[in-house]
Design an enzyme around this catalytic site. Structure first.
Site, PDB file in Angstrom:
ATOM      1  N   TYR A   1      -9.758  14.029  -1.267  1.00  0.00           N
ATOM      2  CA  TYR A   1      -8.444  13.698  -0.704  1.00  0.00           C
ATOM      3  C   TYR A   1      -8.532  13.630   0.818  1.00  0.00           C
ATOM      4  O   TYR A   1      -8.071  12.659   1.435  1.00  0.00           O
ATOM      5  CB  TYR A   1      -7.380  14.714  -1.123  1.00  0.00           C
ATOM      6  CG  TYR A   1      -6.032  14.407  -0.508  1.00  0.00           C
ATOM      7  CD1 TYR A   1      -5.311  13.270  -0.889  1.00  0.00           C
ATOM      8  CD2 TYR A   1      -5.493  15.222   0.485  1.00  0.00           C
ATOM      9  CE1 TYR A   1      -4.096  12.965  -0.297  1.00  0.00           C
ATOM     10  CE2 TYR A   1      -4.280  14.925   1.072  1.00  0.00           C
ATOM     11  CZ  TYR A   1      -3.583  13.795   0.678  1.00  0.00           C
ATOM     12  OH  TYR A   1      -2.378  13.483   1.271  1.00  0.00           O
TER      13      TYR A   1
ATOM     14  N   GLY B   1       4.671   1.990  -3.426  1.00  0.00           N
ATOM     15  CA  GLY B   1       4.934   3.342  -3.912  1.00  0.00           C
ATOM     16  C   GLY B   1       6.361   3.778  -3.673  1.00  0.00           C
ATOM     17  O   GLY B   1       6.624   4.909  -3.248  1.00  0.00           O
ATOM     18  N   ALA B   2       7.319   2.882  -3.975  1.00  0.00           N
ATOM     19  CA  ALA B   2       8.725   3.139  -3.646  1.00  0.00           C
ATOM     20  C   ALA B   2       9.486   3.865  -4.744  1.00  0.00           C
ATOM     21  O   ALA B   2      10.701   4.021  -4.644  1.00  0.00           O
ATOM     22  CB  ALA B   2       9.424   1.817  -3.324  1.00  0.00           C
TER      23      ALA B   2
ATOM     24  N   LYS C   1      -7.945  10.206   3.207  1.00  0.00           N
ATOM     25  CA  LYS C   1      -6.973  10.114   4.293  1.00  0.00           C
ATOM     26  C   LYS C   1      -7.652   9.962   5.649  1.00  0.00           C
ATOM     27  O   LYS C   1      -7.111   9.340   6.571  1.00  0.00           O
ATOM     28  CB  LYS C   1      -6.039  11.327   4.271  1.00  0.00           C
ATOM     29  CG  LYS C   1      -5.060  11.299   3.090  1.00  0.00           C
ATOM     30  CD  LYS C   1      -4.201  10.032   3.076  1.00  0.00           C
ATOM     31  CE  LYS C   1      -3.166  10.023   1.996  1.00  0.00           C
ATOM     32  NZ  LYS C   1      -2.307   8.809   2.007  1.00  0.00           N
TER      33      LYS C   1
ATOM     34  N   VAL D   1      -1.385  -0.578  -7.130  1.00  0.00           N
ATOM     35  CA  VAL D   1      -2.170  -1.023  -5.977  1.00  0.00           C
ATOM     36  C   VAL D   1      -3.669  -0.835  -6.184  1.00  0.00           C
ATOM     37  O   VAL D   1      -4.473  -1.374  -5.418  1.00  0.00           O
ATOM     38  CB  VAL D   1      -1.734  -0.313  -4.668  1.00  0.00           C
ATOM     39  CG1 VAL D   1      -0.297  -0.648  -4.321  1.00  0.00           C
ATOM     40  CG2 VAL D   1      -1.960   1.189  -4.744  1.00  0.00           C
TER      41      VAL D   1
ATOM     42  N   ARG E   1       4.658   1.506 -10.006  1.00  0.00           N
ATOM     43  CA  ARG E   1       4.194   1.376 -11.389  1.00  0.00           C
ATOM     44  C   ARG E   1       5.302   1.625 -12.397  1.00  0.00           C
ATOM     45  O   ARG E   1       5.166   1.256 -13.560  1.00  0.00           O
ATOM     46  CB  ARG E   1       3.043   2.354 -11.650  1.00  0.00           C
ATOM     47  CG  ARG E   1       1.784   2.064 -10.837  1.00  0.00           C
ATOM     48  CD  ARG E   1       0.727   3.122 -11.077  1.00  0.00           C
ATOM     49  NE  ARG E   1       1.183   4.428 -10.602  1.00  0.00           N
ATOM     50  CZ  ARG E   1       0.550   5.572 -10.875  1.00  0.00           C
ATOM     51  NH1 ARG E   1      -0.540   5.568 -11.628  1.00  0.00           N
ATOM     52  NH2 ARG E   1       1.016   6.714 -10.410  1.00  0.00           N
ATOM     53  N   ARG E   2       6.396   2.273 -11.967  1.00  0.00           N
ATOM     54  CA  ARG E   2       7.444   2.668 -12.900  1.00  0.00           C
ATOM     55  C   ARG E   2       8.642   1.726 -12.799  1.00  0.00           C
ATOM     56  O   ARG E   2       9.473   1.843 -11.912  1.00  0.00           O
ATOM     57  CB  ARG E   2       7.844   4.123 -12.644  1.00  0.00           C
ATOM     58  CG  ARG E   2       6.734   5.102 -12.994  1.00  0.00           C
ATOM     59  CD  ARG E   2       7.044   6.521 -12.587  1.00  0.00           C
ATOM     60  NE  ARG E   2       6.876   6.730 -11.148  1.00  0.00           N
ATOM     61  CZ  ARG E   2       6.881   7.939 -10.573  1.00  0.00           C
ATOM     62  NH1 ARG E   2       7.045   9.020 -11.306  1.00  0.00           N
ATOM     63  NH2 ARG E   2       6.724   8.053  -9.273  1.00  0.00           N
TER      64      ARG E   2
END
Length: 253
Positions: A153, A9-10, A157, A61, A34-35
């Site tokens: 959510y 997720g960078a 977590k 992921v 993803r981008r």
């Protein structure tokens, strides 16, 4: 330092800030997301600015096969991974349980929980080869304090919290450190994603106080990753000064 850090997720938020922080310290990076265009731009920025090597990997992921294939396909020169930062995660919606979108629930669980499991299992053999690896999992104060309309959510977590504790115990015999970082309110793309592009709702979350920044969280992660070999921070909860926990804030009018 010339370690190799794998960050999921960078492409934004904490992950992007971690990439900049570790690159500034001389670490080489495997960055995932993803981008593609964002990863390519970040690779160029960091290689030119910090002189480190950066390997971008484009996949989601949530996709189990893609996670294992990406790690299995790492070139030989990239297989000595020292630290895994499981940062990829998101919140979608903030609705009462009986009114929420079940697809949003599935996406949060698939990303925040299953994605973390996939990446940890895929990368762990590489960490074991170093003999002193470190897994850093991004949790949330939502794991510690359950709030109204947090349902799936908060649950995802809380799972990260429990899995991190379990991993720490199970990996003791291998000398692998496991750290869970639980940030409070932080102004990133998080709220924009949660409220599906509603800028008004997203900005309203931070009204009346100064939230954490992505760089604040990256600083804490970097600190945890640079302690002596015999020291491990297992669980770290961090908030801005105006936030006491997952529920209580002091907002100036």
């Amino acid at each position: 330092m010339n370690r190799t850090i794998l960050i999921t997720g960078a492409t934004s938020g904490f992950g992007e800030a971690c990439a900049r922080k570790f690159a500034a310290g001389g670490d080489h990076l495997i960055i995932t997301g993803r981008r593609s265009e964002r990863l390519t731009a970040l690779k160029k920025e960091l290689e030119e600015g910090s002189g480190v090597r950066v390997l971008p990997l484009v996949f989601d992921v949530q996709d189990r096969e893609a996670c294992f294939a990406a790690v299995a396909g790492l070139p030989a020169t990239w297989r000595k991974v020292n630290i895994l930062i499981n940062n990829a995660g998101l919140a979608l919606g903030r609705d009462y349980f009986d009114e929420g979108n079940i697809d949003d629930c599935e996406t949060m669980i698939d990303t925040n929980v299953k994605g973390l499991l996939y990446m940890s299992r895929a990368v762990l053999p590489l960490l074991l080869e170093t003999g002193h690896g470190h897994i850093i999992n991004l949790g949330s104060v939502a794991a510690k304090d359950i709030y109204e309309k947090g349902n799936a959510y908060c649950g995802s977590k809380a799972a990260v919290d429990a899995i991190s504790h379990s991993m720490r115990i199970d990996l003791l015999r291998h000398g692998i450190k496991v750290t869970a970082i639980h940030p409070g309110a932080a102004e990133t793309e998080f709220s924009n994603v949660r409220f599906k592009g509603d800028e008004g709702l997203a900005k309203g979350i931070y009204k009346g106080f100064t939230p954490l920044t992505a760089e604040d969280v990256a600083d804490a992660i970097y600190y945890c990753a640079n302690l002596p070999a015999h020291v491990c921070i297992n669980d770290l909860v961090m908030t801005c000064t105006a936030q006491a926990d997952g529920i209580y804030f002091f907002r100036k009018s």
